[in-house]
Design an enzyme around this catalytic site. Sequence first.
Site, PDB file in Angstrom:
ATOM      1  N   HIS A 102      24.714   0.676  -5.742  1.00  0.00           N
ATOM      2  CA  HIS A 102      23.833  -0.308  -5.613  1.00  0.00           C
ATOM      3  C   HIS A 102      22.892  -0.493  -6.699  1.00  0.00           C
ATOM      4  O   HIS A 102      22.282   0.607  -7.193  1.00  0.00           O
ATOM      5  CB  HIS A 102      22.874  -0.330  -4.468  1.00  0.00           C
ATOM      6  CG  HIS A 102      21.974  -1.291  -4.324  1.00  0.00           C
ATOM      7  ND1 HIS A 102      20.590  -0.673  -4.441  1.00  0.00           N
ATOM      8  CD2 HIS A 102      21.680  -2.623  -4.088  1.00  0.00           C
ATOM      9  CE1 HIS A 102      19.692  -1.418  -4.404  1.00  0.00           C
ATOM     10  NE2 HIS A 102      20.226  -2.832  -4.391  1.00  0.00           N
ATOM     11  N   ASN A 155      19.783  -3.370  -8.594  1.00  0.00           N
ATOM     12  CA  ASN A 155      19.117  -4.704  -8.676  1.00  0.00           C
ATOM     13  C   ASN A 155      18.060  -4.666  -9.610  1.00  0.00           C
ATOM     14  O   ASN A 155      17.312  -3.568  -9.831  1.00  0.00           O
ATOM     15  CB  ASN A 155      18.703  -5.448  -7.375  1.00  0.00           C
ATOM     16  CG  ASN A 155      17.350  -4.674  -6.984  1.00  0.00           C
ATOM     17  OD1 ASN A 155      16.385  -5.219  -7.363  1.00  0.00           O
ATOM     18  ND2 ASN A 155      17.509  -3.866  -5.985  1.00  0.00           N
ATOM     19  N   ARG A 166      14.847  -7.451 -10.778  1.00  0.00           N
ATOM     20  CA  ARG A 166      14.343  -8.669 -10.463  1.00  0.00           C
ATOM     21  C   ARG A 166      12.912  -8.807 -11.073  1.00  0.00           C
ATOM     22  O   ARG A 166      12.072  -7.828 -11.478  1.00  0.00           O
ATOM     23  CB  ARG A 166      14.112  -8.654  -8.907  1.00  0.00           C
ATOM     24  CG  ARG A 166      13.357  -7.581  -8.501  1.00  0.00           C
ATOM     25  CD  ARG A 166      13.617  -7.382  -6.926  1.00  0.00           C
ATOM     26  NE  ARG A 166      12.754  -6.244  -6.520  1.00  0.00           N
ATOM     27  CZ  ARG A 166      13.037  -4.918  -6.342  1.00  0.00           C
ATOM     28  NH1 ARG A 166      14.300  -4.832  -6.845  1.00  0.00           N
ATOM     29  NH2 ARG A 166      12.015  -4.236  -5.788  1.00  0.00           N
ATOM     30  N   GLY A 168      17.398 -17.700   1.968  1.00  0.00           N
ATOM     31  CA  GLY A 168      18.339 -17.677   0.842  1.00  0.00           C
ATOM     32  C   GLY A 168      19.759 -17.568   1.614  1.00  0.00           C
ATOM     33  O   GLY A 168      20.150 -18.221   2.748  1.00  0.00           O
ATOM     34  N   ARG A 169      20.691 -17.718   0.704  1.00  0.00           N
ATOM     35  CA  ARG A 169      22.068 -18.067   0.954  1.00  0.00           C
ATOM     36  C   ARG A 169      22.472 -16.690   1.937  1.00  0.00           C
ATOM     37  O   ARG A 169      22.750 -15.635   1.261  1.00  0.00           O
ATOM     38  CB  ARG A 169      22.920 -18.407  -0.212  1.00  0.00           C
ATOM     39  CG  ARG A 169      24.469 -18.381   0.273  1.00  0.00           C
ATOM     40  CD  ARG A 169      24.967 -18.923  -0.910  1.00  0.00           C
ATOM     41  NE  ARG A 169      26.431 -19.311  -0.766  1.00  0.00           N
ATOM     42  CZ  ARG A 169      27.505 -18.471  -1.113  1.00  0.00           C
ATOM     43  NH1 ARG A 169      27.563 -17.348  -1.395  1.00  0.00           N
ATOM     44  NH2 ARG A 169      28.657 -19.212  -0.668  1.00  0.00           N
TER      45      ARG A 169
END
Length: 463
Positions: A265, A267, A269, A422-423
Amino acid sequence: MTYFIKLIGLHLKSKANVLAYCLMNNHFHLAVEILVDGKEVSQAFSNLFNSYTKAFNKKNSRTGTLFERPFKRVHIKNEDYLKKLILYIHKNPQKHDVVSNFSEYKYSSYNSFLFEEKNIIISKKDYVLSLFENLENFMYTHTNKDIEQDLSGFENLTGINKSLKNKFYHYIQDLQDTITSKLEAIDGKAQFHEDIWERPEGGGGRTRVIQDGDIFEKGGVNISAVHGELPETMRKHFGVKEANFYACGLSLVLHPKSPMLPTVHANWRYFEMYNKQGKVVDSWFGGGQDLTPYYLFEEDAKHFHQVCKTACDQHNPEFYSIYKKRCDDYFYNSHRNEARGIGGLFFDYCKASEDMSMENWYNFVTEIGDSFLESYVPIVEKRKDLPYTEANRTWQEIRRGRYVEFNLVHDKGTLFGLKTNGRIESILMSLPPHVQWVYNHHPEKGSEEEKLIEVLKNPVDWI
């Protein structure tokens, strides 16, 4: 450099027409007309860089990456801008004091327009000259010193808003292309399916998901940029009454088919908060990357952490130990009294200070992002052909249950996405396709499975 020019023609053929180029010792410029979709041309550039890197490394008896960062791209929207860009590209060697007269430089396209010869700009030669009306005016425009003033500060006229949020968003767009292209090449079977989506309250994203591959059972590499009024739950969290926000980032999760390969994982941002007047009142970076193995290979754990440390050390020798500990603390299933995996890096609320400007934080976060493939791909290539049994697969699915528990109970990113409308498909992309929850399961004493559990109970200093 001659070989690099040859490779440009080879790899971009039918993908892009070259309008102008200039190769320097530590960078290059290309003006191109794109002929295919963005993903396909990004793959062509990736193949170009990989091909040149292999040849360069072989000739110079070296290993490792050659290009420091993913290439940067600018959308050219009008011919006046394109004309200025071509002038800038051709004058680059003189600007950087490589030669006293740019026309003497061998590795730019300037002289290709003056002589009748086959080269990589031949298909668009007449078009480029028409921008300058004719060859005579092409030469005059390049050599007239009075026109130099029109190009001063051209590097700031990229057509992109140079705010930090736009700079970072363009970075993660490029990084998404680089990572997905490499992962498709490794898998050899499956390709990423792309969905472009919009958020009703503002913003949207580009989701890319890979499924049922030879290597990756399921994975996603997603980017998003959302904005609007900060939801009430988030206002309470940040202790503000009214505020608007902007958030962008890249988030990825990869669930390999083989239990001998770890889930990974990552990310990276960026977040901004605004007052009523639209002024930025707070901003910060965050992110990290962590590894979740099902069977422990200590060599792989050390490799992953060493790449993380090397990237951190470029900016502060204390960062690795700080963010490694935060990762161990964060990715912890407190209701199980065990870590989700073997950690990596986790950093959040990285704000401007006396020691680190926001530009410094940008450089740090992008350094970590650029190091991701180096941290994970060698592990995949080393373990992907190891045999495994159905029992190994069952253990993998039981451990995946712990992964799901963390994401739904503890993960801030998942909760933020759900609270900001969010989606859903993109937010829950991180969940594996096949999971088991076996009642009161305990691994056999002395087994490889128990070895993993013992490591997960207490963080290990892998370096």
